[in-house]
Design an enzyme around this catalytic site. Structure first.
Site, PDB file in Angstrom:
ATOM      1  CB  SER A   1      40.404  44.904  38.187  1.00  0.00           C
ATOM      2  OG  SER A   1      39.438  45.861  37.832  1.00  0.00           O
TER       3      SER A   1
ATOM      4  CE1 TYR B   1      36.483  41.039  37.384  1.00  0.00           C
ATOM      5  CE2 TYR B   1      36.655  43.327  38.110  1.00  0.00           C
ATOM      6  CZ  TYR B   1      37.026  42.310  37.240  1.00  0.00           C
ATOM      7  OH  TYR B   1      37.941  42.557  36.242  1.00  0.00           O
TER       8      TYR B   1
HETATM    9  P1  NAD Z   1      37.860  37.611  28.557  1.00  0.00           P
HETATM   10  O1  NAD Z   1      36.454  37.242  28.894  1.00  0.00           O
HETATM   11  O2  NAD Z   1      38.177  38.174  27.227  1.00  0.00           O
HETATM   12  O3  NAD Z   1      38.819  36.360  28.775  1.00  0.00           O
HETATM   13  C1  NAD Z   1      38.729  35.561  29.908  1.00  0.00           C
HETATM   14  C2  NAD Z   1      39.562  34.312  29.717  1.00  0.00           C
HETATM   15  O4  NAD Z   1      39.386  33.495  30.871  1.00  0.00           O
HETATM   16  C3  NAD Z   1      39.148  33.456  28.518  1.00  0.00           C
HETATM   17  O5  NAD Z   1      40.313  32.917  27.932  1.00  0.00           O
HETATM   18  C4  NAD Z   1      38.334  32.340  29.154  1.00  0.00           C
HETATM   19  O6  NAD Z   1      38.369  31.140  28.418  1.00  0.00           O
HETATM   20  C5  NAD Z   1      39.049  32.186  30.466  1.00  0.00           C
HETATM   21  N1  NAD Z   1      38.240  31.562  31.486  1.00  0.00           N
HETATM   22  C6  NAD Z   1      36.969  31.848  31.854  1.00  0.00           C
HETATM   23  N2  NAD Z   1      36.567  30.995  32.821  1.00  0.00           N
HETATM   24  C7  NAD Z   1      37.623  30.171  33.045  1.00  0.00           C
HETATM   25  C8  NAD Z   1      37.835  29.081  33.920  1.00  0.00           C
HETATM   26  N3  NAD Z   1      36.875  28.656  34.741  1.00  0.00           N
HETATM   27  N4  NAD Z   1      39.041  28.463  33.894  1.00  0.00           N
HETATM   28  C9  NAD Z   1      40.013  28.849  33.041  1.00  0.00           C
HETATM   29  N5  NAD Z   1      39.866  29.882  32.198  1.00  0.00           N
HETATM   30  C10 NAD Z   1      38.685  30.526  32.201  1.00  0.00           C
HETATM   31  O7  NAD Z   1      38.308  38.580  29.741  1.00  0.00           O
HETATM   32  P2  NAD Z   1      39.385  39.758  29.807  1.00  0.00           P
HETATM   33  O8  NAD Z   1      38.651  41.026  29.773  1.00  0.00           O
HETATM   34  O9  NAD Z   1      40.512  39.525  28.883  1.00  0.00           O
HETATM   35  O10 NAD Z   1      39.851  39.591  31.314  1.00  0.00           O
HETATM   36  C11 NAD Z   1      41.078  38.995  31.669  1.00  0.00           C
HETATM   37  C12 NAD Z   1      41.447  39.456  33.069  1.00  0.00           C
HETATM   38  O11 NAD Z   1      41.577  40.875  33.106  1.00  0.00           O
HETATM   39  C13 NAD Z   1      40.419  39.104  34.149  1.00  0.00           C
HETATM   40  O12 NAD Z   1      41.079  38.765  35.335  1.00  0.00           O
HETATM   41  C14 NAD Z   1      39.677  40.408  34.332  1.00  0.00           C
HETATM   42  O13 NAD Z   1      39.113  40.505  35.609  1.00  0.00           O
HETATM   43  C15 NAD Z   1      40.812  41.393  34.163  1.00  0.00           C
HETATM   44  N6  NAD Z   1      40.380  42.742  33.835  1.00  0.00           N
HETATM   45  C16 NAD Z   1      39.676  42.986  32.696  1.00  0.00           C
HETATM   46  C17 NAD Z   1      39.286  44.293  32.426  1.00  0.00           C
HETATM   47  C18 NAD Z   1      38.535  44.646  31.187  1.00  0.00           C
HETATM   48  O14 NAD Z   1      38.097  45.811  31.084  1.00  0.00           O
HETATM   49  N7  NAD Z   1      38.349  43.752  30.242  1.00  0.00           N
HETATM   50  C19 NAD Z   1      39.604  45.318  33.315  1.00  0.00           C
HETATM   51  C20 NAD Z   1      40.315  45.013  34.465  1.00  0.00           C
HETATM   52  C21 NAD Z   1      40.708  43.716  34.713  1.00  0.00           C
END
Ligand code: NAD
Length: 260
Positions: free
Chosen positions: A142, A155
């Site tokens: 991130s 985080y």
């Molecule tokens: P999201 O909430 O849409 O998806 C998260 C996924 O993780 C889902 O498929 C969920 O089922 C799964 N998950 C949650 N807990 C779990 C567990 N205990 N075991 C297995 N799977 C689990 O989130 P996202 O925004 O797509 O985020 C995905 C990644 O991207 C994360 O690592 C997040 O930190 C990173 N990220 C997101 C953003 C953003 O703005 N959305 C920005 C930077 C980084």
């Protein structure tokens, strides 16, 4: 190029992980989806993805905060497909709270999901990658892996940690045709961020669109969300031949966030 490759994406039933899975499925790779939802809840995603690819699409319900569950998932995947050729460590959650009142159980789960799970998947995936003489590891970090924000202690710590892990793995695999990189997205409009927008709107008594504007205004100079499908294209590029000498890097796709 991915026709006979197997790609495992943790946390791929939603958001960025799902988009990355769809990107590799479109290239006819075998896909191992992962999440904590029951199979009945992901059947629709499985069917849809299977229809669009010549590869095999399977789902592993496994909690990425549980090292035993990770071991079972990795062993089963490698037994089934011979190796996990592209490993995308993506699963994570967010919790926003000042450090004095940050719930200990949230700290523990965010560190497990955002950092330790990558350690476990990587240590299980590497022997088969080494045997095949090819592998790609992509850790979804991130902008918070490079800079901090208030109220996100767990985080920010996990994401900084996973970038450190990325560098170590890159060094340990540097001569083995295996690369390990971190992608550092800025805001992407997924359920993880929508929850923060909803909480902000409620707390400040503003509309959802005002809360969305505030969120971008505070961090993301481009004033636009990163698209999940663009992150998928980034992951595909890092997994391709042209990226064979990119390793140990933490690369942003953040609309200018960390340039401030
Ligand atoms: P999201 O909430 O849409 O998806 C998260 C996924 O993780 C889902 O498929 C969920 O089922 C799964 N998950 C949650 N807990 C779990 C567990 N205990 N075991 C297995 N799977 C689990 O989130 P996202 O925004 O797509 O985020 C995905 C990644 O991207 C994360 O690592 C997040 O930190 C990173 N990220 C997101 C953003 C953003 O703005 N959305 C920005 C930077 C980084």
């Amino acid at each position: 190029m991915f026709r006979n490759k197997t790609v495992l994406i943790t946390g791929s039933t939603s958001g960025i992980g799902r988009a990355i899975a769809e990107g590799f499925a479109a290239q006819n790779a075998n896909i191992i989806l992962n999440g904590i939802e029951l199979i009945e809840e992901v059947n629709m995603i499985l069917d849809e993805m299977s229809r669009k690819t010549r590869g095999t699409v399977v789902y592993e319900c496994a909690n990425m905060a549980d090292s035993d569950a990770i071991e079972i998932m990795m062993k089963r995947s490698i037994e089934r497909f011979g190796s996990v050729d592209v490993l995308v460590n993506n699963a994570c959650i967010q919790h926003v709270s000042p450090i004095e009142s940050f719930p200990v159980e949230k700290w523990d789960i965010i560190l497990s999901l955002g950092l330790s799970s990558a350690f476990h998947t990587i240590r299980h995936a590497l022997p088969a990658m080494r045997q095949k003489g090819w592998g790609r590891i992509i850790n979804i970090a991130s902008a918070h892996g490079l800079v901090a924000s208030v109220q996100k202690s767990a985080y920010v710590a996990a994401k900084h940690g996973v970038i450190g892990l990325t560098k170590v793995v890159a060094l340990e695999t540097a001569t083995d045709n295996i690369t390990c990189n971190a992608i550092c997205p800025g805001w992407v409009l997924t359920p993880l961020v929508q929850k923060q927008i909803d909480e902000k709107a409620e707390k400040m008594g503003i509309s959802l669109s005002e809360a969305q504007y505030d969120l971008l205004q505070e961090k993301q100079p481009s004033m636009a969300f990163v698209k999940p499908e663009d992150l998928a294209a980034f992951a595909l590029f890092l997994s391709g031949d042209a990226a064979s000498q990119i390793t140990g890097s933490a690369m942003t796709m953040d609309g200018g966030w960390v340039s401030r």
